[in-house]
Scaffold this active site. Structure first.
Site, PDB file in Angstrom:
ATOM      1  CG  ASP A  34      -2.301   0.656   0.853  1.00  0.00           C
ATOM      2  OD1 ASP A  34      -2.251   1.744   0.247  1.00  0.00           O
ATOM      3  OD2 ASP A  34      -3.369   0.125   1.185  1.00  0.00           O
TER       4      ASP A  34
ATOM      5  CG  HIS B  31      -0.987   1.049  -3.418  1.00  0.00           C
ATOM      6  ND1 HIS B  31      -2.268   0.831  -2.968  1.00  0.00           N
ATOM      7  CD2 HIS B  31      -0.584  -0.136  -3.964  1.00  0.00           C
ATOM      8  CE1 HIS B  31      -2.626  -0.429  -3.221  1.00  0.00           C
ATOM      9  NE2 HIS B  31      -1.622  -1.024  -3.811  1.00  0.00           N
TER      10      HIS B  31
END
Ligand SMILES: *[C@@H]1O[C@H](CO)[C@@H](O)[C@H](O)[C@H]1NC(C)=O
Ligand SMILES: *[C@@H]1O[C@H](CO)[C@@H](O)[C@H](O)[C@H]1NC(C)=O
Ligand SMILES: *[C@@H]1O[C@H](CO)[C@@H](O)[C@H](O)[C@H]1NC(C)=O
Ligand SMILES: *[C@@H]1O[C@H](CO)[C@@H](O)[C@H](O)[C@H]1NC(C)=O
Ligand SMILES: *[C@@H]1O[C@H](CO)[C@@H](O)[C@H](O)[C@H]1NC(C)=O
Ligand SMILES: *[C@@H]1O[C@H](CO)[C@@H](O)[C@H](O)[C@H]1NC(C)=O
Ligand SMILES: *[C@@H]1O[C@H](CO)[C@@H](O)[C@H](O)[C@H]1NC(C)=O
Ligand SMILES: *[C@@H]1O[C@H](CO)[C@@H](O)[C@H](O)[C@H]1NC(C)=O
Ligand SMILES: *[C@@H]1O[C@H](CO)[C@@H](O)[C@H](O)[C@H]1NC(C)=O
Ligand SMILES: *[C@@H]1O[C@H](CO)[C@@H](O)[C@H](O)[C@H]1NC(C)=O
Ligand SMILES: *[C@@H]1O[C@H](CO)[C@@H](O)[C@H](O)[C@H]1NC(C)=O
Ligand SMILES: *[C@@H]1O[C@H](CO)[C@@H](O)[C@H](O)[C@H]1NC(C)=O
Length: 412
Positions: free
Chosen positions: A225, A248
């Site tokens: 993430d 991410h």
């Protein structure tokens, strides 16, 4: 049994804080819960003191260190939270933002956490369970069902330095900087990677919320993430010399989700980041507007201002440069309700490398719904694996200050 052994200063290096007291927490071993003894040390050695954590600790009790002042926490050992979902879900500390809870709330003034040791969140059990239940917990805290705690929250704190620590397998975000000021993290090595087919969901390296003067530097993050995420009211932030893998991206936002709130992210300087195998590189995500004054899916106001991404190197990144001001929305809805949260003064300097090709030839996507002001790019050298790189700009007022040609541009 007395939790913390008080010993003399002799034999231990002195510190900037001039300790008057030292608490060394003796591990109980045998899987017994060391949490109560660690909490006792936080109380016994809360002022001008050192807390030594040099063994293997199994923790099955919420850690709360509040009101510390001039305290060194020397974590040279290994601190592991139990994967006891039934205990932690209702007993981890609720933090009023995105249902986040924590295993350890570290609070006070002038705190130095260091020592080369490890904090292990035992995340695999949590990721596997979440993968099946998809239960995000219950807003308001004290969820009796499922809440995935953050292993280390620096909260309501000032003048904190965290350095030379390894963080493994966090069930949720690895670090939360919550309502704090002047917090530095240096030489932190994070790995939250799942060994099963269940992803390490929400395994952000850092989330910063209602905090200012935060520096994160010389650190590595392997996760699934955001590498670093600037949540509402993150100001005066430096992120330097980072190596992020599988993430991410370095993300501003998401912001503007709640119509009744004002979100501000300003004065952010990100320099020298290597971003590998990631969904995004330098990202800003903002919700659209909303006709509903109580919306929880956009409509919030505020601004993103004075953000610099410099010396950013991407390798196999889907969206090397991304502004999405229609986050989590359809284009039609976003056209009808452009964002109420403005984006301006964003600078990309020396962003280089290659995309993954997941977005075809697109390497830059600046998708503004309300007009973005004063966006500049210099030294951009991005390529796509298949074909000539392309650049999308929607509602960008200053396309002439970008060093690439936008293929699509509704404002010029
Ligand atoms: C917080 O919990 C509420 C109630 O369970 C849920 O509806 C919401 O989606 C959760 N929010 C997040 C960000 O997980
Ligand atoms: C943090 O500070 C706020 C504001 O002073 C307070 O309301 C809150 O209870 C504190 N949180 C914790 C966990 O101490
Ligand atoms: C920030 O905190 C560090 C200690 O962690 C301290 O040395 C420094 O002086 C503080 N900076 C300011 C401006 O107070
Ligand atoms: C995770 O969920 C996916 C989709 O439901 C499923 O295919 C997979 O087997 C699950 N993995 C684990 C470890 O539960
Ligand atoms: C950039 O960051 C890397 C770590 O990712 C570090 O090794 C290197 O020294 C940094 N470069 C500069 C110029 O600071
Ligand atoms: C952010 O700061 C602004 C200005 O101080 C304030 O009005 C707003 O309520 C804050 N938002 C959040 C989410 O804390
Ligand atoms: C922009 O942000 C940087 C990084 O925090 C800061 O040094 C600089 O002073 C800010 N500029 C303005 C005009 O506020
Ligand atoms: C928004 O919320 C307020 C306070 O809960 C309520 O009084 C109002 O009726 C709501 N407005 C709408 C349009 O739902
Ligand atoms: C661009 O970034 C790369 C990688 O960080 C660095 O080696 C190089 O010196 C930078 N070039 C300029 C002109 O700043
Ligand atoms: C949000 O933006 C719309 C225009 O897109 C405007 O009509 C509305 O007044 C704004 N709302 C707020 C709260 O600023
Ligand atoms: C570009 O290449 C990547 C990786 O080779 C591939 O996954 C993608 O489908 C290609 N996209 C287009 C538009 O050809
Ligand atoms: C942008 O397009 C113009 C006109 O076609 C061309 O002269 C210029 O070299 C292009 N710039 C870049 C960076 O490709």
């Amino acid at each position: 049994m007395r939790s913390s052994l008080l010993i003399t200063l002799a034999g231990l290096a002195s510190s900037a804080f001039g300790w008057e007291r030292i608490c060394r927490v003796k591990p109980l071993g045998g899987g017994l819960d060391d949490g109560p003894n660690i909490n006792r040390a936080f109380k016994d050695c809360s002022d001008t003191a050192a807390i030594i954590l040099d063994g293997f600790y199994s923790v099955n009790t919420l850690l709360v260190a509040e009101g510390l002042s001039n305290v060194d926490i020397v974590l040279s050992g290994y601190l592991q939270y139990t994967p006891n979902i039934a205990y932690w879900s209702p007993n981890s500390l609720y933090l009023t933002y995105q249902n986040a809870t924590t295993f350890w709330f570290l609070s006070g003034d002038y705190i130095h956490l260091y020592g080369g040791g490890t904090i292990d969140g035992n995340g695999q059990v949590w990721w596997d369970t979440f993968n099946i239940s998809q239960n995000a917990g219950t807003a308001g805290g004290s969820s009796t069902t499922f809440a995935r705690p953050v292993p280390l929250t620096v909260g309501n704190a000032s003048n904190v330095l965290v350095e030379d620590i390894t963080e493994l397998h966090s069930p949720f975000w690895n670090n939360f900087v919550y309502q704090s000021t002047n917090v530095t993290y240096r030489n932190i090595n994070i790995s939250s990677v799942s060994y099963s087919s269940a992803p390490a969901v929400n395994s952000d390296g850092w989330d910063i919320y209602r905090s200012s003067f935060v520096t994160i530097e010389d650190s590595t993050v392997n996760n699934d993430d955001d590498c670093v995420s600037f949540k509402p009211n993150s100001t005066n932030i430096n992120v330097l010399n980072m190596w992020c893998n599988g993430s991410h991206g370095i993300s501003v936002g998401s912001l503007g989700q709640y119509a009744v709130e004002t979100d501000i992210v300003a004065n952010v300087y990100v320099r020298n980041v290597t971003m590998r195998y990631a969904q995004n590189g330098a990202r800003i995500k903002v919700f659209p507007g909303s006709p509903d004054p109580n919306s929880t899916a956009g409509g919030g106001s505020g601004y993103v201002k004075n953000i610099t991404f410099q010396d950013f190197t991407v390798f196999e990144v889907d969206n090397p440069v991304l502004i999405d001001q229609c986050y989590d929305s359809t284009q039609d809805f976003c056209n009808q309700y452009p964002s109420n949260l403005t984006i301006s003064d964003v600078h990309y300097i020396n962003v280089t490398g290659t995309s993954s090709g997941a977005e075809g030839s697109v390497v830059v996507d600046l998708d503004c719904s309300a007009e973005c002001q004063d966006i500049t790019a210099t030294g951009t050298h991005l390529s796509a694996p298949n074909g000539t790189a392309t650049y999308i700009c929607e509602n960008v007022a200053t396309v002439s200050e970008l060093d690439f040609n936008c293929t699509s541009s509704s404002t010029s």
